[in-house]
Scaffold this active site. Structure first.
Site, mmCIF file in Angstrom:
data_model
loop_
_atom_site.group_PDB
_atom_site.id
_atom_site.type_symbol
_atom_site.label_atom_id
_atom_site.label_comp_id
_atom_site.label_asym_id
_atom_site.label_seq_id
_atom_site.Cartn_x
_atom_site.Cartn_y
_atom_site.Cartn_z
ATOM 1 C CE LYS A 121 -4.636 -1.688 1.570
ATOM 2 N NZ LYS A 121 -5.164 -1.413 2.793
ATOM 3 C CE LYS A 203 -6.512 -9.084 -2.108
ATOM 4 N NZ LYS A 203 -6.400 -8.697 -1.318
ATOM 5 C CE LYS A 206 -13.679 -3.710 -0.556
ATOM 6 N NZ LYS A 206 -13.184 -4.613 0.070
HETATM 7 P P1 TYM Z 1 -10.503 -6.617 2.964
HETATM 8 O O1 TYM Z 1 -11.257 -5.966 3.371
HETATM 9 O O2 TYM Z 1 -9.449 -6.227 2.370
HETATM 10 O O3 TYM Z 1 -11.435 -8.356 2.770
HETATM 11 C C1 TYM Z 1 -12.140 -8.533 3.784
HETATM 12 C C2 TYM Z 1 -11.455 -10.449 3.084
HETATM 13 O O4 TYM Z 1 -12.365 -10.503 1.729
HETATM 14 C C3 TYM Z 1 -10.646 -11.684 1.611
HETATM 15 N N1 TYM Z 1 -10.438 -11.559 0.546
HETATM 16 C C4 TYM Z 1 -9.881 -12.110 -0.414
HETATM 17 N N2 TYM Z 1 -10.528 -13.923 -0.446
HETATM 18 C C5 TYM Z 1 -9.852 -14.238 -1.288
HETATM 19 N N3 TYM Z 1 -9.270 -13.544 -2.796
HETATM 20 C C6 TYM Z 1 -9.217 -12.761 -2.577
HETATM 21 N N4 TYM Z 1 -9.282 -12.137 -3.805
HETATM 22 C C7 TYM Z 1 -9.303 -11.506 -1.934
HETATM 23 N N5 TYM Z 1 -9.625 -10.074 -1.125
HETATM 24 C C8 TYM Z 1 -10.512 -10.543 -0.480
HETATM 25 C C9 TYM Z 1 -9.479 -11.026 2.569
HETATM 26 O O5 TYM Z 1 -8.744 -12.009 3.204
HETATM 27 C C10 TYM Z 1 -10.693 -10.478 4.263
HETATM 28 O O6 TYM Z 1 -10.796 -12.206 4.515
HETATM 29 N N6 TYM Z 1 -8.133 -6.047 7.460
HETATM 30 C C11 TYM Z 1 -8.975 -7.049 7.003
HETATM 31 C C12 TYM Z 1 -10.507 -6.352 7.563
HETATM 32 C C13 TYM Z 1 -10.319 -6.742 9.108
HETATM 33 C C14 TYM Z 1 -10.359 -7.899 9.753
HETATM 34 C C15 TYM Z 1 -10.569 -6.823 11.139
HETATM 35 C C16 TYM Z 1 -10.620 -9.295 9.371
HETATM 36 C C17 TYM Z 1 -10.201 -5.873 10.564
HETATM 37 N N7 TYM Z 1 -10.099 -5.921 10.768
HETATM 38 C C18 TYM Z 1 -9.865 -8.414 12.454
HETATM 39 C C19 TYM Z 1 -10.424 -10.333 10.489
HETATM 40 C C20 TYM Z 1 -10.369 -9.791 11.566
HETATM 41 C C21 TYM Z 1 -9.430 -5.991 5.767
HETATM 42 O O7 TYM Z 1 -9.028 -5.456 4.811
HETATM 43 O O8 TYM Z 1 -10.241 -7.250 4.121
#
Ligand code: TYM
Length: 339
Positions: A121, A203, A206
């Site tokens: 990032k 990956k 969005k």
């Molecule tokens: P975020 O918002 O980027 O994504 C949410 C969830 O979607 C999964 N994900 C994917 N899984 C498979 N293939 C993909 N292409 C793909 N893109 C996204 C992510 O692995 C995630 O599980 N940091 C986290 C949010 C968060 C969180 C937490 C998660 C904040 N606090 C505590 C677990 C526990 C995030 O940015 O997810």
């Protein structure tokens, strides 16, 4: 004690989160949300919209507000049941930021510097390498540890953050006495990393500027089929699973497997002797058919703002109760004066 605590004492606890940075992608659905709904019967679940994490990248305030409510509507549409799970917005439970500070003071500069998401990032937004981006995993650790979550269902990209949560929990427990459970990742074998349709070595995300690289959960059928038709594959024309040599086709097979339940061998047989275009069409149709009922429910929830807000308010109250109890324990342990 809250109803949530008394009724489910024997169940293990789950916490997971998702950022409200736009409409969720098929990657979010397959890697996370789909599993969240399935886990509700067997676990005590807390699902969180991580709006504070979203601020680590510049947001348009009105859009962030709208996306947060949309995220809640989409999670309800995808099967999160507020009678079973606690659905809430991160910023509605201030204790997360309180624990974040304590955990920042127990995370090392070197550990945070090694996080690949921070490096990625920072490279993507060189004009905004802010402190929040750097300490992002400490807030994520706070999200998890404040509820003593046993399991964290996430996609593969979050494993490094999860490992840091365990490191920090361990350090805190050793320094101050056992306080936090060691959280385990819950990462499914299938679909833990759905790849971009334009570059299958990346990956699906969005934040990708190319809209053809991802399927959004509210894309209509024509758009879904068109995006799959354009998906980058290879030139050998055989539907065969080989993630290293044929990442595009393998990614599509993985998606098809999730929505049809057919294993790789069955998919190879089904499309033996057929071209990629038949296969891509079948994948597009399977995805569109699976998303259609969710999209219907999403529209219904989105039209009922009052209901969505009530769910979030109730979720924040239940989550705050649990989080505040942990916070007073932590403040006491680290030596903050309580009067
Ligand atoms: P975020 O918002 O980027 O994504 C949410 C969830 O979607 C999964 N994900 C994917 N899984 C498979 N293939 C993909 N292409 C793909 N893109 C996204 C992510 O692995 C995630 O599980 N940091 C986290 C949010 C968060 C969180 C937490 C998660 C904040 N606090 C505590 C677990 C526990 C995030 O940015 O997810």
């Amino acid at each position: 004690m809250s109803a949530n605590e008394t009724n489910t004492e024997a169940k293990k606890r789950i916490l997971s989160g998702i950022q409200p940075t736009g409409t969720f992608t098929l990657g979010n659905y397959i890697g996370a949300i789909r599993n969240w709904a399935k886990l509700q019967d067997d676990f005590e679940c807390l699902y969180m919209i991580a709006d504070l994490h979203a601020l680590t990248v510049r947001q348009v305030p009105a859009e962030l507000r709208a996306h947060t409510r949309e995220a809640a509507a989409m999670l309800l549409a995808a099967g999160i049941n507020p009678a079973e799970s606690i659905l809430f917005v991160q910023s509605h439970v201030p204790a997360h930021t309180q624990l974040n500070w304590i955990l920042c003071c127990n995370s090392q500069f070197g550990e945070l510097s090694r996080m690949t998401q921070f490096k990625d990032k920072s490279a993507k937004h060189p004009d905004n390498v802010n402190g929040g981006l750097f300490t992002y995993p400490a807030l994520m650790a706070a999200d998890i540890l404040i509820y003593n979550a046993d399991l964290v269902p996430v996609g593969q990209d979050q494993t490094q953050h999860l490992e840091l949560s365990r490191t920090v929990a361990n350090r805190f427990n050793n320094l101050y006495s056992p306080t936090f459970h060691m959280p385990e990742g819950y990462i499914t074998k299938e679909g833990a990393k759905i790849m971009s349709l334009v570059d299958p070595t990346k990956k699906m995300s969005k934040s990708d500027p190319n809209v053809n690289s991802f399927i959004l959960m509210n894309d209509d059928k024509d758009t879904i089929i068109r995006k799959f038709k354009r998906a980058v594959t290879d030139s050998d024309g055989i539907v065969r699973y080989d993630a290293a040599e044929k990442p595009g086709i393998s990614n599509l097979m993985c998606i098809y497997n999730i929505f049809t339940g057919k294993d790789m061998e069955a998919i190879e047989k089904e499309f033996a002797g057929k071209g990629y275009s038949d296969f891509k069409l079948a994948v597009g149709e399977a995805v569109a058919d699976a998303l259609a009922p969710i999209q219907g429910e999403y529209a219904r929830y989105l039209a009922d703002k009052k209901y969505v807000d009530e769910v979030l308010k109730d979720g924040a109250e239940k989550a705050s109760y649990l989080a505040n109890r942990m916070m007073s324990k932590v403040y006491k342990k680290v030596g903050l004066l309580q009067i």
